[in-house]
Design an enzyme around this catalytic site. Structure first.
Site, PDB file in Angstrom:
ATOM      1  N   GLU A 171       7.390   8.963   5.446  1.00 33.56           N
ATOM      2  CA  GLU A 171       8.806   9.279   5.231  1.00 33.56           C
ATOM      3  C   GLU A 171       8.912   9.728   3.785  1.00 33.56           C
ATOM      4  OE1 GLU A 171      11.970   9.477   3.985  1.00 33.56           O
ATOM      5  OE2 GLU A 171      12.573   7.406   4.392  1.00 33.56           O
TER       6      GLU A 171
ATOM      7  N   GLU B  70      14.190  17.758  -4.443  1.00 27.41           N
ATOM      8  CA  GLU B  70      14.751  16.412  -4.429  1.00 27.41           C
ATOM      9  C   GLU B  70      14.768  15.855  -5.852  1.00 27.41           C
ATOM     10  OE1 GLU B  70      12.529  13.170  -2.520  1.00 27.41           O
ATOM     11  OE2 GLU B  70      14.411  12.562  -1.599  1.00 27.41           O
TER      12      GLU B  70
ATOM     13  N   GLY C 150       7.552   7.646   0.358  1.00 22.83           N
ATOM     14  CA  GLY C 150       7.440   8.078  -1.031  1.00 22.83           C
ATOM     15  C   GLY C 150       7.516   9.589  -1.104  1.00 22.83           C
ATOM     16  N   SER C 151       6.969  10.144  -2.182  1.00 23.39           N
ATOM     17  CA  SER C 151       7.106  11.589  -2.387  1.00 23.39           C
ATOM     18  C   SER C 151       6.120  12.368  -1.517  1.00 23.39           C
ATOM     19  CB  SER C 151       6.852  11.916  -3.854  1.00 23.39           C
ATOM     20  OG  SER C 151       5.512  11.613  -4.173  1.00 23.39           O
TER      21      SER C 151
HETATM   22  P1  ADP Z   1       7.197   8.154  -7.139  1.00 23.64           P
HETATM   23  O1  ADP Z   1       6.520   9.361  -7.699  1.00 23.64           O
HETATM   24  O2  ADP Z   1       8.631   8.361  -6.930  1.00 23.64           O
HETATM   25  O3  ADP Z   1       6.864   6.861  -7.824  1.00 23.64           O
HETATM   26  P2  ADP Z   1       5.203   7.980  -5.127  1.00 23.64           P
HETATM   27  O4  ADP Z   1       5.220   8.732  -3.858  1.00 23.64           O
HETATM   28  O5  ADP Z   1       4.203   8.408  -6.146  1.00 23.64           O
HETATM   29  O6  ADP Z   1       6.670   8.014  -5.665  1.00 23.64           O
HETATM   30  O7  ADP Z   1       4.998   6.426  -4.882  1.00 23.64           O
HETATM   31  C1  ADP Z   1       5.236   5.772  -3.684  1.00 23.64           C
HETATM   32  C2  ADP Z   1       4.112   4.791  -3.430  1.00 23.64           C
HETATM   33  O8  ADP Z   1       2.893   5.519  -3.335  1.00 23.64           O
HETATM   34  C3  ADP Z   1       3.905   3.754  -4.540  1.00 23.64           C
HETATM   35  O9  ADP Z   1       3.569   2.520  -3.935  1.00 23.64           O
HETATM   36  C4  ADP Z   1       2.713   4.307  -5.291  1.00 23.64           C
HETATM   37  O10 ADP Z   1       1.963   3.317  -5.952  1.00 23.64           O
HETATM   38  C5  ADP Z   1       1.907   4.920  -4.171  1.00 23.64           C
HETATM   39  N1  ADP Z   1       0.947   5.946  -4.597  1.00 23.64           N
HETATM   40  C6  ADP Z   1       1.045   6.795  -5.652  1.00 23.64           C
HETATM   41  N2  ADP Z   1      -0.046   7.595  -5.721  1.00 23.64           N
HETATM   42  C7  ADP Z   1      -0.842   7.250  -4.684  1.00 23.64           C
HETATM   43  C8  ADP Z   1      -2.111   7.710  -4.203  1.00 23.64           C
HETATM   44  N3  ADP Z   1      -2.779   8.686  -4.806  1.00 23.64           N
HETATM   45  N4  ADP Z   1      -2.627   7.130  -3.095  1.00 23.64           N
HETATM   46  C9  ADP Z   1      -1.962   6.147  -2.462  1.00 23.64           C
HETATM   47  N5  ADP Z   1      -0.776   5.656  -2.869  1.00 23.64           N
HETATM   48  C10 ADP Z   1      -0.211   6.196  -3.969  1.00 23.64           C
END
Ligand code: ADP
Length: 492
Positions: A252, A385, A230-231
């Site tokens: 990643e 990105e 994710g991000s």
């Molecule tokens: P985007 O912003 O593109 O949706 P994220 O990195 O926020 O990408 O999301 C990738 C994953 O991380 C998703 O499954 C999301 O629910 C999860 N996620 C988002 N915020 C948190 C957090 N604070 N702790 C753990 N997981 C998270």
């Protein structure tokens, strides 16, 4: 009324109702309408799932199931996924908007990853270290324990296989949290896991939101490792929460990958690959070749031709077989892409093609493939990105300049170059700060090839036997059989 409802989550081998009693409304990005409701897991469900995974680790999964049997289970899962590929691909296309041809390919590729790791399961061993004549030292590769897998929405099923394959091959138990935007295929995966007859608790699926279910998993003291895609902003938060028990981490986190075309490149091949590397999946890929560096003698010609190719890409409805790219997956992502296009224009980059909603679509998160020229490498368009189909094209003169520009970014996932000069290819491969460098191709991912990022692009590696290392703890064992009395510093 939505078309599909999943009212249970999968914990400890059972389909249970979530504590919240709520559901996630999943939107079809091509119509902007809710099309599926999926039971929403929260902290309490994550707690149960972590406990179920822990008891699987304390039960037969660790003590009775042989490595070959773990491999057999993964083979079975791969086979079931192949059997149901067409059906699940259609659900995935509804959920995240990718064209059917892409999601079908992803189902097949997910099965390939599972198959590779099925074969790896009985080849995970330590080594014997001949460090002294009268002692035996060896290492054991033991599972890390309970793995929390937190996934994004761009390639759900494929990325589940990237996590489950090595985690299960190495004997771990998994709590898998899909992204809230695309929870449907994870529920289908849970059904296949049940059908494959993995022991109870070995894989648990908890669809939920990041701030609740995701955060609970990252902070859970009973979870030993987080594997996240994710991000990097979310990765930072996870890293902080994970510090509570020094969880092992595989991250990643995307990139801003340089794709470098030297004037001596095979231009026809480079054009095909550069176009698809910039626009496939509507730009929703962490390994996009989104910064295209073209050596000056070739710059104008290449720019014209890639823009012409971008104009020809068929944007369309995901289930239409002729569609080449679909909509963006969410309204947020569309707004983000649009804001970068606006920023690009404000900062003086030259919009060559695209930039707006394609004709004929008044609903859905659609956006045209977009090409900017004359982009300043330090501008936001070239540094951040976007995750949309937006290409920044940048001219350069020399090899040294190409290296400096390519590395002048906070990311380091993929870099690619096209040249006929073998020496230059190897010099560049050594100089580029990136987890993957491809020459005369771009972004080759394969179950056998380690994949992951330098810098903000990540921690650890996925795929290949390298991935296994990240799902195991190394234990060193020393057995002394020296008949001589041990040295005694306290003798007199
Ligand atoms: P985007 O912003 O593109 O949706 P994220 O990195 O926020 O990408 O999301 C990738 C994953 O991380 C998703 O499954 C999301 O629910 C999860 N996620 C988002 N915020 C948190 C957090 N604070 N702790 C753990 N997981 C998270």
């Amino acid at each position: 009324m939505s078309e599909r409802t999943y009212d249970r989550i999968y914990i400890g081998g059972e389909w249970v109702r979530p504590h919240s009693g709520r559901s996630i409304s999943s939107i079809d990005p091509s119509t902007e309408e809710v099309w599926a409701e999926v039971a929403e897991a929260d902290e309490r469900d994550v707690d149960l799932a972590a406990a179920a995974a822990r008891s699987a680790m304390q039960g037969p999964w660790s003590s009775r199931v042989t490595p070959a049997q773990r491999g057999e289970l993964l083979y079975r899962l791969a086979g079931l996924l192949r059997r149901d590929a067409a059906r699940i691909a259609e659900l995935e296309s509804r959920d995240n908007g990718k064209p059917l041809r892409d999601t079908l390919g992803e189902m097949q590729r997910a099965a390939e990853w599972l198959t590779f790791f099925a074969g790896a399961a009985d080849k995970i061993g330590g080594e014997q270290i001949p460090f002294r004549p009268n002692a035996l030292a060896y290492t054991r590769r033991e599972p890390v324990g309970v793995v929390g897998a937190i996934l994004p929405w761009n390639s759900p099923m494929l990325l589940y296989s990237w996590k489950l394959g090595p985690a299960l091959a190495a004997g771990n138990a998994v709590v898998l949290k899909p992204a809230e935007q695309t929870p449907v295929s994870a529920m289908e995966l849970a059904r296949l896991i049940a059908e494959a007859r993995f022991p109870a608790g070995v894989v648990n699926v908890v669809p939920g939101y990041g701030q609740t279910a995701g955060a609970a998993l990252a902070a859970h003291p009973g979870v030993n490792k987080i594997s996240f895609t994710g991000s990097h902003a979310t990765a930072r938060k996870i890293m902080q929460s994970a510090s509570v028990n020094l969880k092992r981490l595989t991250f990643e986190c995307g990139g801003k990958s340089p794709h470098i075309i030297f004037a001596d490149a095979d231009v026809e091949r480079a054009l095909v690959v550069a176009t698809q590397s910039a626009f496939r999946s509507t730009g929703q890929s962490c390994s996009l070749g989104s910064r295209l560096f073209v050596q000056k003698p070739l710059y104008s010609e290449f720019l014209d031709r890639i823009a012409a190719r971008a104009r020809r890409i068929r944007v369309g409805m995901p289930l239409d077989k002729s569609t080449q790219i679909g909509p963006q997956t969410s309204a947020e992502q569309l707004a983000k892409t649009q804001s970068y296009i606006a920023t690009g224009k404000q900062q003086g980059a030259q919009l060559i093609t695209g930039g707006g909603r394609p004709q004929g679509f008044d609903r859905g998160y659609f956006i045209e493939p977009t090409v900017f020229a004359g982009v300043e490498n330090r501008s936001r368009l070239a540094q951040e990105e976007i995750f949309g189909p937006v290409l920044a094209v940048i001219p350069f003169d020399s090899e040294e300049e190409a290296i400096a520009l390519a590395n002048d970014v906070e990311y380091g996932l993929v870099a690619g170059l096209w040249t006929a000069d073998v020496s230059r290819a190897h010099r560049m491969a050594a100089a580029l700060q990136s987890g993957l460098v491809t020459v005369n191709t771009f972004r080759t991912t394969h179950p056998m090839l380690p994949y992951g990022g330098y810098k903000l692009s990540g921690v650890g590696r996925e795929s290949g036997m390298e991935a296994i290392h990240h799902y195991t703890e190394v234990k060193t064992v020393v057995v002394d059989f020296d008949p001589a009395p041990p040295a005694d510093p306290f003798a007199d």
